[in-house]
Scaffold this motif. Structure first.
Motif, PDB file in Angstrom:
ATOM      1  N   GLY A  22      53.763  18.023  39.782  1.00 35.32           N
ATOM      2  CA  GLY A  22      52.967  19.018  39.170  1.00 35.32           C
ATOM      3  C   GLY A  22      51.943  19.389  40.762  1.00 35.32           C
ATOM      4  N   PHE A  23      52.503  18.875  41.786  1.00 34.53           N
ATOM      5  CA  PHE A  23      51.644  19.217  43.213  1.00 34.53           C
ATOM      6  C   PHE A  23      52.655  19.225  44.177  1.00 34.53           C
ATOM      7  N   VAL A  24      52.343  19.948  45.230  1.00 34.37           N
ATOM      8  CA  VAL A  24      53.001  19.722  46.517  1.00 34.37           C
ATOM      9  C   VAL A  24      51.831  19.530  47.673  1.00 34.37           C
ATOM     10  N   ASN A  25      52.185  18.686  48.415  1.00 39.30           N
ATOM     11  CA  ASN A  25      51.224  18.301  49.578  1.00 39.30           C
ATOM     12  C   ASN A  25      51.355  19.296  50.604  1.00 39.30           C
ATOM     13  N   VAL A  26      50.274  19.853  51.150  1.00 39.92           N
ATOM     14  CA  VAL A  26      50.002  20.510  52.513  1.00 39.92           C
ATOM     15  C   VAL A  26      49.172  19.611  53.271  1.00 39.92           C
ATOM     16  N   TYR A  27      49.542  19.653  54.360  1.00 40.70           N
ATOM     17  CA  TYR A  27      49.019  18.942  55.615  1.00 40.70           C
ATOM     18  C   TYR A  27      48.287  19.747  56.686  1.00 40.70           C
ATOM     19  N   LEU A  28      47.261  19.475  57.152  1.00 36.33           N
ATOM     20  CA  LEU A  28      46.612  20.328  58.315  1.00 36.33           C
ATOM     21  C   LEU A  28      46.362  19.134  59.227  1.00 36.33           C
ATOM     22  N   ILE A  29      46.697  19.428  60.712  1.00 33.89           N
ATOM     23  CA  ILE A  29      46.397  18.658  61.683  1.00 33.89           C
ATOM     24  C   ILE A  29      45.960  19.276  62.799  1.00 33.89           C
ATOM     25  N   ASP A  30      44.636  18.933  63.336  1.00 35.00           N
ATOM     26  CA  ASP A  30      44.026  19.424  64.354  1.00 35.00           C
ATOM     27  C   ASP A  30      44.663  19.406  65.405  1.00 35.00           C
ATOM     28  N   ASP A  31      44.946  20.351  66.190  1.00 33.81           N
ATOM     29  CA  ASP A  31      45.660  20.474  67.432  1.00 33.81           C
ATOM     30  C   ASP A  31      44.895  20.707  68.676  1.00 33.81           C
ATOM     31  N   THR A  32      43.548  20.721  68.592  1.00 35.74           N
ATOM     32  CA  THR A  32      42.463  21.054  69.446  1.00 35.74           C
ATOM     33  C   THR A  32      42.149  22.759  69.429  1.00 35.74           C
ATOM     34  N   ASP A  33      43.136  23.456  69.664  1.00 34.88           N
ATOM     35  CA  ASP A  33      43.054  24.608  69.846  1.00 34.88           C
ATOM     36  C   ASP A  33      43.596  25.691  68.314  1.00 34.88           C
ATOM     37  N   GLY A  34      43.590  25.005  67.509  1.00 32.81           N
ATOM     38  CA  GLY A  34      44.022  25.399  66.352  1.00 32.81           C
ATOM     39  C   GLY A  34      44.500  24.069  65.457  1.00 32.81           C
ATOM     40  N   PHE A  35      45.081  24.699  63.822  1.00 30.86           N
ATOM     41  CA  PHE A  35      45.729  23.588  62.998  1.00 30.86           C
ATOM     42  C   PHE A  35      47.077  23.794  62.992  1.00 30.86           C
ATOM     43  N   PHE A  62      42.137  31.043  58.086  1.00 28.06           N
ATOM     44  CA  PHE A  62      43.611  31.222  58.224  1.00 28.06           C
ATOM     45  C   PHE A  62      43.834  31.673  59.984  1.00 28.06           C
ATOM     46  N   ASN A  63      42.908  32.224  60.496  1.00 24.46           N
ATOM     47  CA  ASN A  63      43.022  32.608  61.929  1.00 24.46           C
ATOM     48  C   ASN A  63      42.982  31.232  62.795  1.00 24.46           C
ATOM     49  N   GLU A  64      42.772  30.195  62.125  1.00 22.53           N
ATOM     50  CA  GLU A  64      42.644  28.849  62.847  1.00 22.53           C
ATOM     51  C   GLU A  64      43.741  27.945  62.840  1.00 22.53           C
ATOM     52  N   ILE A  65      44.928  28.576  62.052  1.00 21.64           N
ATOM     53  CA  ILE A  65      45.932  28.044  61.787  1.00 21.64           C
ATOM     54  C   ILE A  65      47.115  28.578  63.020  1.00 21.64           C
ATOM     55  N   VAL A 148      59.895  30.374  65.042  1.00 21.90           N
ATOM     56  CA  VAL A 148      60.166  29.170  65.666  1.00 21.90           C
ATOM     57  C   VAL A 148      61.511  28.249  65.404  1.00 21.90           C
ATOM     58  N   LEU A 149      62.435  28.078  65.969  1.00 23.01           N
ATOM     59  CA  LEU A 149      63.611  27.199  65.291  1.00 23.01           C
ATOM     60  C   LEU A 149      63.316  26.083  65.915  1.00 23.01           C
ATOM     61  N   LEU A 150      63.053  25.063  65.283  1.00 26.32           N
ATOM     62  CA  LEU A 150      62.911  23.576  65.759  1.00 26.32           C
ATOM     63  C   LEU A 150      64.267  22.709  65.920  1.00 26.32           C
ATOM     64  N   GLU A 151      63.929  22.029  66.917  1.00 25.80           N
ATOM     65  CA  GLU A 151      65.188  21.165  67.406  1.00 25.80           C
ATOM     66  C   GLU A 151      64.549  19.587  67.211  1.00 25.80           C
ATOM     67  N   GLU A 152      65.394  18.702  67.562  1.00 28.85           N
ATOM     68  CA  GLU A 152      65.100  17.275  67.422  1.00 28.85           C
ATOM     69  C   GLU A 152      64.357  16.987  68.699  1.00 28.85           C
ATOM     70  N   GLY A 153      63.157  16.093  68.527  1.00 30.14           N
ATOM     71  CA  GLY A 153      62.518  15.590  69.601  1.00 30.14           C
ATOM     72  C   GLY A 153      60.950  16.641  69.717  1.00 30.14           C
ATOM     73  N   ARG A 154      60.062  16.255  70.695  1.00 27.46           N
ATOM     74  CA  ARG A 154      58.860  16.887  70.694  1.00 27.46           C
ATOM     75  C   ARG A 154      58.649  18.290  70.451  1.00 27.46           C
ATOM     76  N   ILE A 155      57.709  18.743  69.789  1.00 28.71           N
ATOM     77  CA  ILE A 155      57.669  20.299  69.211  1.00 28.71           C
ATOM     78  C   ILE A 155      56.929  20.742  70.832  1.00 28.71           C
ATOM     79  N   LYS A 156      57.643  21.927  71.072  1.00 27.39           N
ATOM     80  CA  LYS A 156      56.952  22.632  72.311  1.00 27.39           C
ATOM     81  C   LYS A 156      55.890  23.401  72.103  1.00 27.39           C
ATOM     82  N   ASN A 157      54.936  23.556  72.782  1.00 28.07           N
ATOM     83  CA  ASN A 157      53.665  24.237  72.937  1.00 28.07           C
ATOM     84  C   ASN A 157      52.676  23.599  71.985  1.00 28.07           C
ATOM     85  N   LEU A 158      52.626  22.375  71.882  1.00 29.61           N
ATOM     86  CA  LEU A 158      51.494  21.658  70.948  1.00 29.61           C
ATOM     87  C   LEU A 158      50.864  20.651  72.106  1.00 29.61           C
TER      88      LEU A 158
END
Ligand SMILES: [Zn+2]
Length: 321
Positions: A22-35, A62-65, A148-158
């Motif tokens: 009945g629900f899907v989980n949305v998550y927000l993670i604070d990345d200091t200059d946006g979520f 929304f403009n903080e995402i 953005v197309l993600l690859e395995e490993g650390r996500i860039k620009n975060l």
């Protein structure tokens, strides 16, 4: 309700247009200059309004995402993504997603191979016709090439160290995201608290269960404390849960081998043996895809074989050496 999992990490269960889940989980993670936002729910103005309301409750605009990441290409996770991109938010999926955009957007393309596969497994006309009649749900929205197309490993620009783990099985594009600071793995539908995710086979060559099992191993090896799944509550004993899920598939494979002990069956007969209860059209399709995933897996492990008789696959146990 919105929950704060840890400082700067929010868990927002968002309603779905159906009852299970009945629900899907949305998550927000604070990345200091946006979520960073993980998943977004289904398409539709009503669902966008529900999400906006949740954001207002926690005072986030929304403009903080700064980035929306989709864990996999299912409508309950990314259906609303196009609408969110209209707010100027970039959208990320795993890099192989570009090969599956057409299938996501048009379910006649998505299920074409499955239809032909069902015929080779001796499925009745009614079942095959039902597959032909499946239409793309409005809840899927439209998805165009991600920003953005993600690859395995650390996500860039975060600022945070968030790692992409490619974890296909439930979906061929599925990823899990490991936030190293909080030791949380956001697992999408790869690992769920109460149900084991559906493992689909969409064509004769795909061995999704092998991929799924490898993906479970991959997550199991990583040191983490909590799994934040795509549906349901947080999993506080993730390693136990992974073991349970492996056991579930092991038992089902054993059940299939027991059924094949005495005689051979067509793929379609196997579906009815493994799932003897009467199922509605959708669940019957899922049962077919899941049974085929197991048969393919067992075939690739050398435990069962298939033989074509009058163009229909008959499955049997291989002789034990
Ligand atoms: Zn889901």
């Amino acid at each position: 309700m919105t929950f704060k999992i840890k400082d700067g990490i929010y868990h927002i269960p968002l309603e779905l247009p159906w009852s299970s889940p009945g629900f899907v989980n949305v998550y927000l993670i604070d990345d200091t200059d946006g979520f960073i936002m993980i998943d977004c729910g289904v398409n539709g103005d009503h669902y966008f309004e529900l999400l906006s309301k949740k954001f207002r409750e926690i005072n986030i605009k929304f403009n903080e995402i700064k980035l929306l990441i989709g864990t996999h290409m299912h409508s309950d996770h990314i259906g609303l993504s196009e609408k969110i991109r209209e707010e100027g938010i970039p959208f990320a999926l795993y890099k192989n997603s570009i090969d599956y955009l057409d299938k996501y957007n048009d379910w006649t393309i998505r299920f074409k191979e499955l239809k032909n596969y069902a015929i080779t497994q001796g499925a009745p006309k009614s079942f095959v016709n039902n597959i032909s009649e499946i239409q793309t749900p409005i809840y899927a929205g439209k998805v165009s090439r991600p920003d953005v197309l993600l690859e395995e490993g650390r996500i860039k620009n975060l600022n945070r160290d968030i790692e992409t783990l490619f974890t296909p099985g439930h979906d061929i594009t599925e990823i899990s995201l490991h936030d190293t600071a909080s030791k949380i793995i956001f697992s999408g539908d790869h690992i769920l608290p109460k149900i084991t995710p559906f493992i689909p086979t969409e064509s004769k060559d795909s061995d999704m269960l092998a991929k799924y099992t490898e993906s479970l191993d991959k997550v199991e090896k990583i040191k983490h404390d909590i799994i934040a799944p795509g549906h349901g509550d947080l999993i506080s004993e993730p390693h136990n849960r992974i073991k349970q899920m492996k056991l579930h598939h092991k038992r089902r494979s054993e059940k299939i081998l027991t059924i094949l002990e005495e005689k051979s069956f067509t793929g379609w007969e196997m579906v009815n043996n493994v799932f003897p209860r009467k199922l509605d059209d959708m669940n019957l399709r899922l049962a077919f895809q899941e049974t085929m995933a197991h048969l393919k897996y067992l075939e690739n492990s050398g435990k069962v074989k298939q033989e074509e008789i009058h163009n229909i696959s008959h499955w049997s146990k291989t002789k034990e050496v």
